[in-house]
Scaffold this motif. Structure first.
Motif, short mmCIF file in Angstrom:
data_model
loop_
_atom_site.label_atom_id
_atom_site.label_comp_id
_atom_site.label_asym_id
_atom_site.label_seq_id
_atom_site.Cartn_x
_atom_site.Cartn_y
_atom_site.Cartn_z
N THR A 39 0.93 -1.29 0.56
CA THR A 39 0.22 0.12 0.27
C THR A 39 0.92 1.18 -0.07
N THR A 40 2.20 1.45 -0.06
CA THR A 40 3.84 2.62 0.32
C THR A 40 4.12 1.99 -0.50
N PHE A 41 4.90 3.33 -1.14
CA PHE A 41 6.26 2.96 -1.90
C PHE A 41 6.90 3.33 -0.81
N ASN A 42 7.82 1.97 -1.02
CA ASN A 42 9.13 2.39 -0.33
C ASN A 42 10.06 2.85 -0.79
N TYR A 43 10.93 3.84 -0.39
CA TYR A 43 12.83 4.11 -1.25
C TYR A 43 13.53 3.37 -0.19
N LEU A 44 13.61 2.40 -0.53
CA LEU A 44 14.43 1.97 0.20
C LEU A 44 15.79 2.82 0.47
N PRO A 45 16.29 2.77 -0.53
CA PRO A 45 17.87 3.44 -0.52
C PRO A 45 18.47 4.10 1.15
N SER A 46 16.86 4.66 1.61
CA SER A 46 17.01 5.44 2.66
C SER A 46 17.18 4.56 4.11
N LEU A 47 16.69 3.29 3.62
CA LEU A 47 16.35 2.37 4.81
C LEU A 47 17.94 2.52 6.41
N VAL A 48 18.58 2.55 5.39
CA VAL A 48 20.03 2.70 5.62
C VAL A 48 20.12 3.33 6.90
N TRP A 49 19.44 4.37 6.85
CA TRP A 49 19.54 5.10 8.12
C TRP A 49 18.23 4.83 9.22
N VAL A 50 17.76 4.07 8.46
CA VAL A 50 16.28 3.73 8.98
C VAL A 50 16.49 2.35 9.90
N GLY A 51 17.77 1.72 9.75
CA GLY A 51 18.65 0.65 10.19
C GLY A 51 19.45 1.36 11.85
N VAL A 52 19.78 2.97 11.63
CA VAL A 52 20.89 2.86 12.99
C VAL A 52 20.26 3.94 13.30
N SER A 184 18.69 -7.38 9.36
CA SER A 184 18.61 -6.79 6.83
C SER A 184 17.78 -5.24 6.87
N ILE A 185 18.73 -5.02 5.87
CA ILE A 185 17.17 -3.38 6.11
C ILE A 185 16.89 -3.35 4.95
N CYS A 186 16.72 -4.61 3.93
CA CYS A 186 16.10 -4.92 3.02
C CYS A 186 14.26 -4.14 3.12
N THR A 187 13.89 -4.11 3.95
CA THR A 187 12.14 -3.63 3.43
C THR A 187 11.77 -2.62 5.04
N PRO A 188 12.07 -2.34 5.45
CA PRO A 188 11.40 -1.10 6.18
C PRO A 188 11.17 -1.75 7.66
#
Length: 526
Positions: A39-52, A184-188
């Motif tokens: 239901t969402t578009f996920n901008y995966l390149p920024s998940l690196v910041w979510v992961g830290v 993993s940082i592959c999904t939100p």
């Protein structure tokens, strides 16, 4: 009127849908439908910041149906189960949202992960399907505005397959984050859970514990080394800021044939009379950051204490580990391809990994493969009204030199086809479908041997004190017919680290999210 189905809502599928809709909106009453479990578009390149724990996951996504309603694209919240290419229809299975998964926009969004959410997923931003659990059908967090699919059969005149990959964690024993040994940082949700585990590790370090951290690839054929490179650098600089860096031994664990290969045979840059390489860049970063590295390695297994590896010389090692973020290999989705008589035709349409064969020269050796052999229009070989883009298309071979250990273990990075490359292939496929709708032959080319590659690898988050490695290459796939010496135009290649890259990384985050929401002026953003 043409009925166009687009399967998947990642970079290739979503951008392709916007491009097609814009081109065809004044050329008849054509119908465009996007089928996606998200239901969402996920901008995966920024998940690196979510992961830290530097960014909340909701800052990396937006609601798809809201955008599609605005521009006039139909939205089907479903998985593709079967493709019947001889009869021009697909079979779908409506997607659902498990009741124990919380909306990121709820009061729980301030936490790293909802405490009662049991996420056991194997997904990316595409139309990923895993039959095992309902939780594995999710890769979104914002559950608003879900459009339930009406019926399970949808006919089409043209089909764009852009479902993204299956994250093949099962290829390595215990690699799936659900077992609790790998991150993993592959999904939100993966990234959120990783941040939670990383913060728990920080608490142990504050108490005086010494830890061993491994980041890289979790299989000999995995790709997306760039994302892992970002994560390991962000961990280093975060620990420096926390004054805990001396309590962590950080190691890069990768299948690359050499540092800085990134699955695309590295990058050479001409600097006056000298040639500077991405290997030099990566080696400089790791030496400056006191990051150890073990390359040319395959991971056989991971558990609560160790990572079990094999290197290109056939040597087996057991590595003590307290925290790992090892990326999985990709595989094609479990979508059935059924012929006109009900027979299984997947082997005719897809390669052994499950990716769809398009207009490429398959079957050549690594030494024979050259730029003209890479796909251009992304039209499938057997069905002219079907296209495949992004991770979905089958590459004709690897970009990096393949190798095996003496034990027969393949240690060879798969070619990257995510991000900007996925967007370019999705755009080309969409433009070629528009050509065919108008009665013309496909005319648009986005061959990886004719298009640039751009990777801005975040190393430290922040607009004012951020840092990133910028890697630009033209073209992505070496084209020795066009550029005999290196296979690339070194005048357009870049491999450097600096604050400018950090600013560019932040700029890409906001500009891509702006563009992909089809906001005013979106078409002028590259």
């Amino acid at each position: 009127m043409a009925k166009i189905l687009i399967a998947g809502s990642g970079f290739a599928g979503h951008y392709g849908a916007l491009i097609l809709n814009d081109i065809l909106k004044n050329k008849g009453t054509h119908e465009i439908t996007v089928i996606t479990p998200n239901t969402t578009f996920n901008y995966l390149p920024s998940l690196v910041w979510v992961g830290v724990n530097k960014m909340k996951a909701e800052k990396t996504q937006f609601n798809l149906k809201k955008i599609y309603d605005k521009v006039g694209i139909n939205f089907k919240h479903a998985f593709i189960k079967e493709v019947h290419p001889d009869n021009n229809f697909v079979v779908i299975e409506p997607s659902d949202i498990d009741s124990d998964v919380k909306n990121l926009n709820s009061k729980h969004s301030s936490k790293i992960l909802p405490e009662n959410a049991n996420i056991k997923q194997n997904l990316t931003s595409g139309n990923v399907h895993n039959e095992n659990t309902n939780a594995n059908k999710l890769n979104n967090i914002n559950a608003a505005n879900i459009d339930e699919a009406n019926g399970n059969k949808i006919e089409y005149d043209f089909l764009l397959m852009a479902t993204g990959p299956k994250l093949n964690f099962e290829a390595t024993e215990n690699l799936n984050p659900e077992f609790g040994y790998n991150n993993s940082i592959c999904t939100p949700y993966h990234a959120m859970d990783t941040a939670k585990n990383y913060l728990a590790l920080i608490e142990k370090m504050k108490k005086g514990d010494k830890v061993k951290i491994f980041v890289g690839t979790g299989h000999g054929t995995a790709t997306c080394q760039g994302a892992a490179f970002e994560y390991i650098a962000n961990i280093h600089y975060d620990l420096v800021e926390r004054k805990l860096r001396d309590r962590a031994e950080i190691t890069w664990l990768s299948n690359e044939p050499r540092l800085g290969d990134f699955g695309m045979d590295g990058v050479e840059v001409r600097k006056e009379s000298l040639i500077y390489t991405s290997e030099m860049m990566a080696e400089g970063v790791f030496n400056n950051c006191d990051i150890k590295y073990q390359i040319r390695s395959h991971v056989h297994k991971i558990d609560d204490k160790k990572i079990y590896t094999e290197n290109i010389d056939g040597e087996f090692k057991e590595l003590d580990c307290n925290f790992a973020m090892l990326l999985p290999p990709f595989a094609g989705n479990s979508i059935k391809w059924i012929g006109k008589n009900g027979e299984d035709i997947k082997e005719k349409v897809c390669n052994p990994a499950g990716f769809i064969k398009v207009d490429a020269a398959y079957g050549k050796s690594y030494e024979e493969l050259d730029g003209p052999d890479w796909p251009k229009t992304y039209q499938t070989q057997l069905y002219k009204n079907i296209f495949a883009a992004g991770i979905n298309f089958a590459p004709p071979g690897p970009l990096s030199k393949p190798s095996k250990s003496p034990n027969g273990t393949i240690i060879s990075p798969a070619p990257p086809r995510t991000g900007y490359t996925a967007e370019l292939s999705g755009k080309a496929a969409a433009l070629n479908i528009a050509d065919m709708v108008e009665g013309k032959e496909p005319s648009h080319n986005a061959s990886m041997a004719d298009t640039p590659g751009l990777c801005v690898a975040s190393m430290k988050e922040g607009f004012f004190n951020g840092l990133a490695g910028t890697i630009a290459v033209y073209p992505v796939a070496r084209n020795r017919k066009e550029y005999p010496e290196y296979g690339r135009n070194l005048d357009y290649s870049v491999a450097e680290v600096g604050k400018a890259g950090g600013w560019y990384k932040v700029g890409l985050h906001y500009s891509f999210l702006y563009k992909l929401q089809a906001k005013p002026g979106w078409k002028i953003i590259p």
